[in-house]
Design a protein around this motif. Sequence first.
Motif, PDB file in Angstrom:
ATOM      1  N   PRO A 141       0.796  -1.242   0.000  1.00 21.16           N
ATOM      2  CA  PRO A 141       0.000   0.000   0.000  1.00 21.16           C
ATOM      3  C   PRO A 141       0.824   1.286   0.000  1.00 21.16           C
ATOM      4  O   PRO A 141       0.412   2.271  -0.605  1.00 21.16           O
ATOM      5  CB  PRO A 141      -0.829  -0.101   1.289  1.00 21.16           C
ATOM      6  N   ILE A 142       2.007   1.285   0.626  1.00 13.85           N
ATOM      7  CA  ILE A 142       2.812   2.512   0.713  1.00 13.85           C
ATOM      8  C   ILE A 142       3.096   3.084  -0.672  1.00 13.85           C
ATOM      9  O   ILE A 142       3.062   4.304  -0.875  1.00 13.85           O
ATOM     10  CB  ILE A 142       4.121   2.273   1.509  1.00 13.85           C
ATOM     11  N   SER A 143       3.344   2.202  -1.674  1.00  9.88           N
ATOM     12  CA  SER A 143       3.665   2.712  -3.016  1.00  9.88           C
ATOM     13  C   SER A 143       2.429   3.313  -3.692  1.00  9.88           C
ATOM     14  O   SER A 143       2.542   4.208  -4.518  1.00  9.88           O
ATOM     15  CB  SER A 143       4.256   1.604  -3.888  1.00  9.88           C
ATOM     16  N   ILE A 144       1.257   2.818  -3.323  1.00  9.93           N
ATOM     17  CA  ILE A 144       0.018   3.310  -3.945  1.00  9.93           C
ATOM     18  C   ILE A 144      -0.378   4.668  -3.361  1.00  9.93           C
ATOM     19  O   ILE A 144      -0.840   5.552  -4.076  1.00  9.93           O
ATOM     20  CB  ILE A 144      -1.146   2.294  -3.732  1.00  9.93           C
ATOM     21  N   TYR A 150       8.338   0.012  -5.343  1.00 10.38           N
ATOM     22  CA  TYR A 150       8.067   1.238  -4.585  1.00 10.38           C
ATOM     23  C   TYR A 150       7.834   2.480  -5.436  1.00 10.38           C
ATOM     24  O   TYR A 150       7.209   3.424  -4.981  1.00 10.38           O
ATOM     25  CB  TYR A 150       9.216   1.503  -3.595  1.00 10.38           C
ATOM     26  N   TRP A 151       8.354   2.499  -6.667  1.00  8.87           N
ATOM     27  CA  TRP A 151       8.307   3.731  -7.449  1.00  8.87           C
ATOM     28  C   TRP A 151       7.482   3.643  -8.727  1.00  8.87           C
ATOM     29  O   TRP A 151       7.195   4.671  -9.335  1.00  8.87           O
ATOM     30  CB  TRP A 151       9.730   4.174  -7.796  1.00  8.87           C
ATOM     31  N   ALA A 157      16.906  -2.387  -0.191  1.00  5.58           N
ATOM     32  CA  ALA A 157      16.933  -1.130   0.560  1.00  5.58           C
ATOM     33  C   ALA A 157      17.600  -0.018  -0.245  1.00  5.58           C
ATOM     34  O   ALA A 157      17.145   1.125  -0.245  1.00  5.58           O
ATOM     35  CB  ALA A 157      17.671  -1.327   1.888  1.00  5.58           C
ATOM     36  N   VAL A 158      18.681  -0.374  -0.957  1.00  2.00           N
ATOM     37  CA  VAL A 158      19.461   0.637  -1.675  1.00  2.00           C
ATOM     38  C   VAL A 158      18.712   1.152  -2.915  1.00  2.00           C
ATOM     39  O   VAL A 158      18.740   2.347  -3.213  1.00  2.00           O
ATOM     40  CB  VAL A 158      20.844   0.050  -2.081  1.00  2.00           C
ATOM     41  N   GLY A 159      18.020   0.239  -3.643  1.00  3.14           N
ATOM     42  CA  GLY A 159      17.352   0.611  -4.898  1.00  3.14           C
ATOM     43  C   GLY A 159      16.372   1.769  -4.762  1.00  3.14           C
ATOM     44  O   GLY A 159      16.539   2.821  -5.400  1.00  3.14           O
ATOM     45  N   PRO A 160      15.340   1.627  -3.915  1.00  3.92           N
ATOM     46  CA  PRO A 160      14.381   2.729  -3.765  1.00  3.92           C
ATOM     47  C   PRO A 160      15.021   4.013  -3.221  1.00  3.92           C
ATOM     48  O   PRO A 160      14.602   5.105  -3.579  1.00  3.92           O
ATOM     49  CB  PRO A 160      13.358   2.163  -2.771  1.00  3.92           C
ATOM     50  N   LEU A 161      16.051   3.870  -2.377  1.00  5.42           N
ATOM     51  CA  LEU A 161      16.747   5.055  -1.855  1.00  5.42           C
ATOM     52  C   LEU A 161      17.429   5.804  -3.003  1.00  5.42           C
ATOM     53  O   LEU A 161      17.294   7.021  -3.138  1.00  5.42           O
ATOM     54  CB  LEU A 161      17.797   4.640  -0.815  1.00  5.42           C
TER      55      LEU A 161
END
Length: 452
Positions: A42-45, A271-272, A400-404
């Motif tokens: 849900p966070i990405s939506i 996430y994106w 963890a690194v990718g979305p950051l």
Amino acid sequence: KMRSLAPGIKLITSFSRDSWYRFFILILTFVFYTTYHLSRKPISIIKSQLHRNCSNVIHPADLNITDNDTWCDWAPFDQNNYQNLFGVLDNCFLVAYAIGMFFSGMFGERLPLRYYLSSGMILSGLFTVLFGLGFYWQIHSLWYYCLVQALNGLVQTTGWPAVVACVGNWFGKGKRGFIMGIWNSHTSVGNILGSLIAGVYVSSAWGLSFIVPGIIIASAGVICFLFLTIHPNDKYHNVTIAKCAVFMLQGVVEFSLCLLFAKLVSYTFLYWLPLYIANVAHFDPKKAGDLSTLFDVGGIVGGILAGLISDYSGGRATTCCAMLIIAAPMLFLYNKIGQNGLPTTIGMLLWCGALVNGPYALITTAVSADLGTHECLRGNSRALSTVTAIIDGTGSIGAAVGPLLAGLISPTGWNNVFYMLISADVLACLLLSRLVYKEVRGWCGYTTRQRG
């Protein structure tokens, strides 16, 4: 004259009791891990709801507006650096998840897996609900959301080592790639359901986008406590792993590092992607969320295909490498032509999903189970959960690194985000080169001395 059995009954009775148990365990663990991903999605939506273009939103007559650009946003995400704040939020979850995963395997070894898994699911439900309650409690503190995300990241690590250990115990090596390829679609099914459930509430009351998935995973935790059987004999062999030097098992290091880069790509999409579709193709939050599920639909097909091909060929590393090689140009194409009309968008999302998630699915399931049932571990199911946690824990660093990185790079343009993803894909391929060379030599009739 003999009465013939009805065909349905004949089919049911043709399976042994053991086969029914296996099927039941497969379905149960599938449902459990589906709920883990369902509560993560849900966070990405809701990102595109927390920060919107307020000039397009009709404001209520009784509202006294001081800032025309951000009146409809949810503080603290009404700032200009909202993309960085979303990156911080993602990272709180993902860094906690990556750190927790290394300890999770050790806990999974020492605690009864049924208790471990069910308590993890109930706690995940609690923290997911707490995030959603921020909407009803009018919480505008970044610290609150970060803390809840970090705690959720920690307890979510209970899931993967436990379910893989359980399925690894019940299924032998023969068809493991194919069975686990189908079974691993729980990741994508969870993402799809999470997106759709969150999409229902995103525009009206985004708190429910978290509360409903939270209740679902907590309920699954209760079912896990009541019904899960971890092992066919339900007894463990107490062999210590220290003697085995898990890291020296052939392939653990390479597959772990390959997964780091494969998960970096997959989780950046997780996430994106809805925000990218909303920004570049100018869809509303719900439509962007719904479209992003196609990436996961492709992921289901990719995971099953990767399992089938690697079972048939015996080349787990070669299968992963081939898919990653094709994925790099597909990502480039998606960024260039992916928004040229709806059919193109749909086709490219399905292709990219299959090629990105296929290798990731294969490594986290069949490869982990193969390495975790290595002869030097002598069938120790607890060792299997540790090997799984080592591989997935390393992969989670990439997650963890990718979305950051996406959060830091996206303000400079989406092109640069895609160049970063393509580079990660190429690195993942290179890391498997030794194992691919070994597999190809095996097919050509050369034999290598077994080590480990």
